[in-house]
Structure formats: C-alpha cells, structure tokens
Design a protein around this motif. Structure first.
Motif, mmCIF file in Angstrom:
data_model
loop_
_atom_site.group_PDB
_atom_site.id
_atom_site.type_symbol
_atom_site.label_atom_id
_atom_site.label_comp_id
_atom_site.label_asym_id
_atom_site.label_seq_id
_atom_site.Cartn_x
_atom_site.Cartn_y
_atom_site.Cartn_z
ATOM 1 N N PHE A 134 35.943 35.837 41.275
ATOM 2 C CA PHE A 134 37.255 35.700 41.887
ATOM 3 C C PHE A 134 37.819 37.091 42.158
ATOM 4 O O PHE A 134 38.067 37.858 41.233
ATOM 5 C CB PHE A 134 38.226 34.955 40.961
ATOM 6 C CG PHE A 134 38.062 33.463 40.932
ATOM 7 C CD1 PHE A 134 37.127 32.818 41.715
ATOM 8 C CD2 PHE A 134 38.870 32.690 40.105
ATOM 9 C CE1 PHE A 134 36.984 31.436 41.691
ATOM 10 C CE2 PHE A 134 38.741 31.311 40.068
ATOM 11 C CZ PHE A 134 37.804 30.676 40.867
ATOM 12 N N GLY A 135 38.041 37.403 43.423
ATOM 13 C CA GLY A 135 38.597 38.698 43.804
ATOM 14 C C GLY A 135 40.107 38.627 43.936
ATOM 15 O O GLY A 135 40.640 38.552 45.045
ATOM 16 N N HIS A 136 40.800 38.652 42.809
ATOM 17 C CA HIS A 136 42.266 38.632 42.838
ATOM 18 C C HIS A 136 42.833 39.960 43.341
ATOM 19 O O HIS A 136 43.801 39.997 44.090
ATOM 20 C CB HIS A 136 42.826 38.371 41.444
ATOM 21 C CG HIS A 136 42.423 37.075 40.832
ATOM 22 N ND1 HIS A 136 43.005 35.872 41.171
ATOM 23 C CD2 HIS A 136 41.478 36.776 39.899
ATOM 24 C CE1 HIS A 136 42.459 34.897 40.463
ATOM 25 N NE2 HIS A 136 41.533 35.420 39.685
ATOM 26 N N GLY A 137 42.255 41.052 42.853
ATOM 27 C CA GLY A 137 42.793 42.371 43.175
ATOM 28 C C GLY A 137 43.958 42.763 42.301
ATOM 29 O O GLY A 137 44.439 43.891 42.349
ATOM 30 N N ASP A 138 44.426 41.841 41.470
ATOM 31 C CA ASP A 138 45.531 42.063 40.545
ATOM 32 C C ASP A 138 45.331 41.100 39.384
ATOM 33 O O ASP A 138 44.499 40.188 39.463
ATOM 34 C CB ASP A 138 46.867 41.814 41.245
ATOM 35 C CG ASP A 138 48.056 42.427 40.520
ATOM 36 O OD1 ASP A 138 47.849 43.020 39.440
ATOM 37 O OD2 ASP A 138 49.177 42.307 41.028
ATOM 38 N N HIS A 139 46.083 41.284 38.310
ATOM 39 C CA HIS A 139 45.935 40.382 37.180
ATOM 40 C C HIS A 139 46.580 39.032 37.486
ATOM 41 O O HIS A 139 47.767 38.972 37.791
ATOM 42 C CB HIS A 139 46.543 41.002 35.919
ATOM 43 C CG HIS A 139 45.700 42.097 35.359
ATOM 44 N ND1 HIS A 139 45.897 43.420 35.676
ATOM 45 C CD2 HIS A 139 44.636 42.060 34.523
ATOM 46 C CE1 HIS A 139 44.992 44.158 35.057
ATOM 47 N NE2 HIS A 139 44.215 43.363 34.347
ATOM 48 N N PRO A 140 45.787 37.968 37.398
ATOM 49 C CA PRO A 140 46.316 36.641 37.708
ATOM 50 C C PRO A 140 46.940 35.980 36.482
ATOM 51 O O PRO A 140 46.937 36.540 35.380
ATOM 52 C CB PRO A 140 45.057 35.883 38.142
ATOM 53 C CG PRO A 140 43.991 36.462 37.243
ATOM 54 C CD PRO A 140 44.349 37.929 37.096
ATOM 55 N N ASP A 141 47.408 34.778 36.671
ATOM 56 C CA ASP A 141 47.822 33.951 35.548
ATOM 57 C C ASP A 141 46.634 33.794 34.598
ATOM 58 O O ASP A 141 45.485 33.674 35.043
ATOM 59 C CB ASP A 141 48.258 32.580 36.070
ATOM 60 C CG ASP A 141 48.699 31.655 34.962
ATOM 61 O OD1 ASP A 141 49.888 31.711 34.590
ATOM 62 O OD2 ASP A 141 47.848 30.875 34.457
ATOM 63 N N PRO A 142 46.862 33.811 33.288
ATOM 64 C CA PRO A 142 45.751 33.711 32.332
ATOM 65 C C PRO A 142 44.874 32.483 32.520
ATOM 66 O O PRO A 142 43.709 32.487 32.107
ATOM 67 C CB PRO A 142 46.461 33.679 30.972
ATOM 68 C CG PRO A 142 47.779 34.336 31.203
ATOM 69 C CD PRO A 142 48.150 33.992 32.611
ATOM 70 N N GLY A 143 45.388 31.451 33.160
ATOM 71 C CA GLY A 143 44.595 30.246 33.377
ATOM 72 C C GLY A 143 43.334 30.487 34.183
ATOM 73 O O GLY A 143 42.361 29.736 34.055
ATOM 74 N N TRP A 171 47.202 39.530 27.613
ATOM 75 C CA TRP A 171 46.283 38.395 27.538
ATOM 76 C C TRP A 171 44.838 38.778 27.789
ATOM 77 O O TRP A 171 43.908 38.077 27.333
ATOM 78 C CB TRP A 171 46.706 37.271 28.484
ATOM 79 C CG TRP A 171 46.575 37.549 29.959
ATOM 80 C CD1 TRP A 171 47.553 37.939 30.810
ATOM 81 C CD2 TRP A 171 45.380 37.421 30.766
ATOM 82 N NE1 TRP A 171 47.072 38.078 32.094
ATOM 83 C CE2 TRP A 171 45.744 37.760 32.083
ATOM 84 C CE3 TRP A 171 44.070 37.051 30.489
ATOM 85 C CZ2 TRP A 171 44.819 37.760 33.133
ATOM 86 C CZ3 TRP A 171 43.141 37.046 31.535
ATOM 87 C CH2 TRP A 171 43.522 37.402 32.830
ATOM 88 N N THR A 172 44.599 39.884 28.490
ATOM 89 C CA THR A 172 43.212 40.279 28.774
ATOM 90 C C THR A 172 42.450 40.602 27.501
ATOM 91 O O THR A 172 41.222 40.497 27.466
ATOM 92 C CB THR A 172 43.168 41.480 29.730
ATOM 93 O OG1 THR A 172 43.841 42.593 29.125
ATOM 94 C CG2 THR A 172 43.846 41.144 31.058
ATOM 95 N N GLY A 173 43.156 41.009 26.461
ATOM 96 C CA GLY A 173 42.497 41.353 25.205
ATOM 97 C C GLY A 173 41.874 40.171 24.499
ATOM 98 O O GLY A 173 41.092 40.350 23.552
ATOM 99 N N ARG A 174 42.181 38.966 24.940
ATOM 100 C CA ARG A 174 41.614 37.762 24.322
ATOM 101 C C ARG A 174 40.266 37.382 24.925
ATOM 102 O O ARG A 174 39.661 36.384 24.500
ATOM 103 C CB ARG A 174 42.584 36.586 24.463
ATOM 104 C CG ARG A 174 43.935 36.820 23.812
ATOM 105 C CD ARG A 174 44.706 35.513 23.659
ATOM 106 N NE ARG A 174 45.010 34.882 24.940
ATOM 107 C CZ ARG A 174 46.134 35.096 25.628
ATOM 108 N NH1 ARG A 174 47.042 35.946 25.158
ATOM 109 N NH2 ARG A 174 46.357 34.471 26.773
ATOM 110 N N HIS A 175 39.820 38.162 25.888
ATOM 111 C CA HIS A 175 38.573 37.836 26.575
ATOM 112 C C HIS A 175 37.607 39.017 26.527
ATOM 113 O O HIS A 175 38.019 40.167 26.400
ATOM 114 C CB HIS A 175 38.859 37.462 28.030
ATOM 115 C CG HIS A 175 39.758 36.279 28.176
ATOM 116 N ND1 HIS A 175 39.300 34.978 28.121
ATOM 117 C CD2 HIS A 175 41.105 36.195 28.360
ATOM 118 C CE1 HIS A 175 40.310 34.151 28.262
ATOM 119 N NE2 HIS A 175 41.422 34.859 28.410
#
Length: 231
Positions: A134-143, A171-175
């Motif tokens: 997925f090329g969001h280009g920015d941080h998306p919703d954690p879902g 939230w990125t730290g959870r992955h």
C-alpha cells in the motif's frame, strides 16, 4: 543483507523510467544483489499501459531472470478509482509480465476506505499476487496495518527535507519494522548514508533513497546501485 544505501534494510525500487529511455538504470537494477532488493516496481504508464510494450516486457524479463521480485504499479486515486479498473491493471501485469505482487499507489489513509482496500487486497491475492504493498505516502489510520491486509505500508514518500522533519506516530511501534517502507527523493550523494541511517532508525526495514527531483524523481537509480557503462 547490509547495503551501501540501506544498511539495515532492503531496497524497494520504483523503476519509473522506460528501458529505452535509460537502459543503464535498468542494467544497474538487474545487476544488483537480489538479497538487497525487496522488489522492483514496474510502471509503464501510471499502470500497465493500454497496449503491450515488447521493449518494456523484455527488460522486465531480464529483471525476473536476475531473481528480482516484480510488483505492478496500480493507481487507486485515494479510493476513487473503481475496484474493477484497479483489478484489471493487476491482471494485465500478471498476463504481460508475470508479476508476483502489486504496488497499490495513492492509497487513502482514512479508516472509512478500509473496506475498499480490503477488497482490493483480497482480489490481488486471488489473482496470484503474493505481495501487496500500500503506497500511502503518509502514515495512515492504524487499521491499515491489520494482519492480512497489506504486507508492506509505504508510510513516507517525499523529499529529503520533509523526511528529516517527519515524526513517527506511536502506533507504528506495535508492528515489526518489516511492515514499513520509506521512499525519499532529492537526497544528495554526500548525504545518502545519513538518509540510510535515518530510515533504519525509524524502523523501516525497506526503503529507497534517490537523488532525483521534479515530477518523476523515481526515474533515477537509487543510491548504492552502480550504473555501469555498456560493454
């Protein structure tokens, strides 16, 4: 594997230049250590193109023979492009170039679009794509990081100045770092190692830093890949 441009990760290479225009760029990517390359994104015309291009197909075949995973680029227009049109791009890439994954670009970031992208990811896997980006280009919703949706999230795409100022949401730290990719352009050669270190420090196990600027910075070869002159 350790690499000159991404010491703690691998390269996702958006190869957005036609092989007839810059054959040296394609040679540089084909000659790269396949352990350093997470995947190469094929993009003929913001998609697979209306008609087959044999020069492009032959160059893509050389990349595949070199052991590089190939992803087909498909624009989703932030959820506005119809599901069937995106899936048709995926099927066309599969037929013409034997891609093993898809790079869905301009992916929405808001949670209301999650059902649409869940359907696209499911359709892409049903079409034979083992990798969905997925090329969001920015941080998306954690879902968007839920298991079974995308294998890789591009949570930054922008220039070097913006990247240095970017902050990571908690939230990125959870992955795992392997779930994230950062794409950075307008990186001077003398600052390529700094960019690589910052990508690694921000827990993106996949990334790409290029010197290119302008409307299509991804027409340039990533830092760390040598462009050899033809023999």
């Amino acid at each position: 594997m350790t690499g000159a441009s991404h010491p703690d990760g691998r390269l996702l290479v958006p190869l957005y230049v036609h092989p007839a225009v810059d054959p040296a760029a394609w040679r540089a990517v084909a000659a790269a250590d396949p352990h350093r390359i997470a995947a190469v994104v094929l993009n003929l015309a913001d998609g697979p193109g209306a008609t087959p291009d044999h020069v492009f197909a032959d160059a893509a075949e050389e990349l595949r023979e070199a052991g590089l995973p190939l992803l087909g680029y498909a624009d989703t227009d932030y959820g506005r492009r119809p599901h069937a049109a995106v899936v048709n791009d995926v099927l066309t890439y599969r037929q013409r170039h034997g891609i093993t994954g898809v790079y869905l670009d301009q992916v929405a970031t808001h949670p209301s679009a999650l059902p649409h992208y869940r359907r696209l990811a499911t359709a892409a896997r049903a079409a034979g794509c083992s990798t969905v980006v997925f090329g969001h280009g920015d941080h998306p919703d954690p879902g968007y990081a839920e298991v079974g949706l995308a294998d890789l999230l591009v949570t930054f795409e922008g220039d070097w100045t913006a990247y240095r100022e970017m902050t990571l949401p908690l939230w990125t730290g959870r992955h795992a770092a392997a779930r994230f990719c950062h794409l950075v352009y307008d990186v001077p050669t003398e600052e390529a190692r700094e960019a690589a270190a910052l990508i690694a420090a921000r827990r993106a196990a996949v990334g790409c830093a290029v010197p290119g600027t302008g409307d299509n910075p991804w027409s340039t070869v990533p830092h760390g890949l040598t462009v050899a002159e033809p023999t």
